[in-house]
Design an enzyme around this catalytic site. Structure first.
Site, PDB file in Angstrom:
ATOM      1  N   ASP A   1      21.568 -24.007  34.660  1.00  0.00           N
ATOM      2  CA  ASP A   1      21.832 -24.562  33.328  1.00  0.00           C
ATOM      3  C   ASP A   1      23.274 -24.327  32.888  1.00  0.00           C
ATOM      4  OD1 ASP A   1      19.133 -24.854  33.604  1.00  0.00           O
ATOM      5  OD2 ASP A   1      18.592 -23.408  32.064  1.00  0.00           O
TER       6      ASP A   1
ATOM      7  N   TYR B   1       7.523 -18.395  33.394  1.00  0.00           N
ATOM      8  CA  TYR B   1       8.745 -18.468  34.204  1.00  0.00           C
ATOM      9  C   TYR B   1       8.952 -17.139  34.942  1.00  0.00           C
ATOM     10  CZ  TYR B   1      13.616 -19.413  35.484  1.00  0.00           C
ATOM     11  OH  TYR B   1      14.776 -19.614  36.181  1.00  0.00           O
TER      12      TYR B   1
HETATM   13  C1  GLA Z   1      15.235 -23.190  33.789  1.00  0.00           C
HETATM   14  C2  GLA Z   1      16.180 -22.046  34.155  1.00  0.00           C
HETATM   15  C3  GLA Z   1      17.051 -22.432  35.352  1.00  0.00           C
HETATM   16  C4  GLA Z   1      16.207 -22.950  36.509  1.00  0.00           C
HETATM   17  C5  GLA Z   1      15.205 -23.999  36.039  1.00  0.00           C
HETATM   18  C6  GLA Z   1      14.228 -24.375  37.106  1.00  0.00           C
HETATM   19  O1  GLA Z   1      15.950 -24.283  33.328  1.00  0.00           O
HETATM   20  O2  GLA Z   1      16.989 -21.710  33.056  1.00  0.00           O
HETATM   21  O3  GLA Z   1      17.846 -21.343  35.736  1.00  0.00           O
HETATM   22  O4  GLA Z   1      15.566 -21.885  37.152  1.00  0.00           O
HETATM   23  O5  GLA Z   1      14.454 -23.544  34.908  1.00  0.00           O
HETATM   24  O6  GLA Z   1      14.873 -24.950  38.177  1.00  0.00           O
END
Ligand code: GLA
Length: 382
Positions: free
Chosen positions: A169, A218
């Site tokens: 991101d 997550y």
């Molecule tokens: C979120 C996290 C990223 C990545 C995505 C999945 O956006 O912030 O770092 O792990 O999920 O790819």
């Protein structure tokens, strides 16, 4: 707009202004913290942050979009709760900058305005982190390279907010360019860009299912991946991160992993391979292959990584069945959030509306959707 808003909150002019875009994960789902290769695009929606120095030792913040204000003392920069929760991303960035050696004698005012939807999976958090980092570095005269600014944003998430994310991101928000796909080798932290195929567009559909990434799911996926890496690494010393493994290594070690961990690992190594295949498909301009890889990525999220949900699956199925769509998939952390579709220029508003109507029939709510073009990466405005 930002200047007026800043003045209305703090009764003075800002000294530095910076902005940073939200992002779409193009492909490479949950691959970043496993140190593989990922691709994303910066979108035109962005967050603008304005700052000025204060005469005391306080930090004051105001967010136009969230309609929140708050303050803390320089000596009390800790994770905020309740009404002051909105301050955590900028505060985290400030804390990391100080840790990195930024000299701070006085506090600051910070205001932000945004065109990035929050909690929708387009990473408003990375946008505010990067915009804050650029604005504060200018204010405190602490120049940082682009990659270090990206690292500060990620450290704010990992060490301050408590989200074990990878670099996707912040990296895409930092290195994004108009009409480009950002490619990140997360192991070496090498960034490059590939041209977005001419005449293609991203449509973003927000399922409306909130993905609270810090909470639970997550982190659980992250933990499963680390477990898989540890087990595979024990038997295959050349494996230091999950992305070092291949599909066949994971398959060969199936009996050593629980069924769930095996599926999680297979998703990550499969995604990593798809990113490489995507690079090739883009290089030769094979848009049908690009679309197929997006669809395969989604199926892997759905059945192996189990980070999709019925609303996103529905959107992906409906979008994929439309004319003028190359491919569609879940984009971002998952458990809600957004589905994206890569389309040609003939994909119409009427088609998007048809998908939204079907979604409404099934789930009783309309998904928000928009077509986005790619935008520039983060930086100082003035
Ligand atoms: C979120 C996290 C990223 C990545 C995505 C999945 O956006 O912030 O770092 O792990 O999920 O790819």
């Amino acid at each position: 707009m930002i200047k007026e808003y800043f003045k209305s909150q703090f009764n003075c002019e800002p000294t530095a202004i910076a902005k940073a875009p939200g992002r779409l994960e193009f492909i490479g789902n949950h691959v970043d913290y496993n140190q593989g290769i990922v691709m994303g695009v910066a979108i035109e929606n962005h967050i603008t942050v304005a700052v000025s120095m204060r005469d005391d030792d306080e930090i004051h913040m105001a967010s136009e979009g969230l309609r929140c204000t708050g303050k803390v003392k320089l000596s009390e920069v800790v994770l905020q709760e309740k009404k002051q929760k909105f301050m955590n991303y900028p505060l985290g960035v400030f804390a990391m900058l100080r840790e990195a050696g930024m000299k701070v004698e006085k506090g600051f005012n910070l205001a932000d305005t945004s065109t990035v939807p929050t909690g929708a999976g387009v990473s408003s958090s990375a946008a505010i982190e990067l915009a804050t980092a650029y604005a504060l570095c200018k204010l405190y005269n602490f120049p940082l390279s682009k990659i270090d600014t990206v690292r500060i944003g990620k450290a704010a998430e990992n060490k301050f907010v408590g989200m074990p994310c990878g670099i996707l991101d912040q990296g895409v928000s930092g290195f994004g360019e108009k009409d480009a796909i950002v490619r990140i080798d997360c192991k070496t932290e090498e960034f490059s860009t590939l041209p977005l195929p001419a005449g293609t567009y991203f449509w973003v559909f927000n399922s409306g299912v909130k993905h609270a990434l810090v909470a639970g799911d997550y982190a659980k996926r992250h933990a499963s991946c680390m477990e898989a890496k540890d087990v595979l690494g024990k038997y295959n010393p050349e494996i230091t991160c999950l992305a070092d493994a291949t599909v066949s290594t994971v398959e060969a070690n199936k009996s050593k992993l629980s069924a769930e961990t095996f599926n999680r690992a297979l998703h990550v190594v499969g995604e990593n391979r798809r990113v490489v295949e995507m690079e090739h498909a883009l290089a030769v301009g094979d848009l049908a292959a690009v679309g197929d890889l997006m669809k395969a990525s989604h199926m892997s999220s759905r059945f192996l990584f189990e980070n999709s949900c019925k609303e996103i699956d529905f959107l992906v199925t409906e979008l994929s069945a439309q004319k003028n769509v190359y491919g569609a998939r879940l984009s971002g952390g998952g458990f809600g959030g957004i589905a994206i579709a890569l389309t040609n220029g003939d994909f119409s508003e009427a088609q998007a509306k048809e998908v939204a109507e079907k979604f409404h029939e099934k789930f009783g709510a309309y998904p928000k959707y928009f077509r986005t073009t790619t935008g520039a990466g983060a930086g100082v405005v003035e």
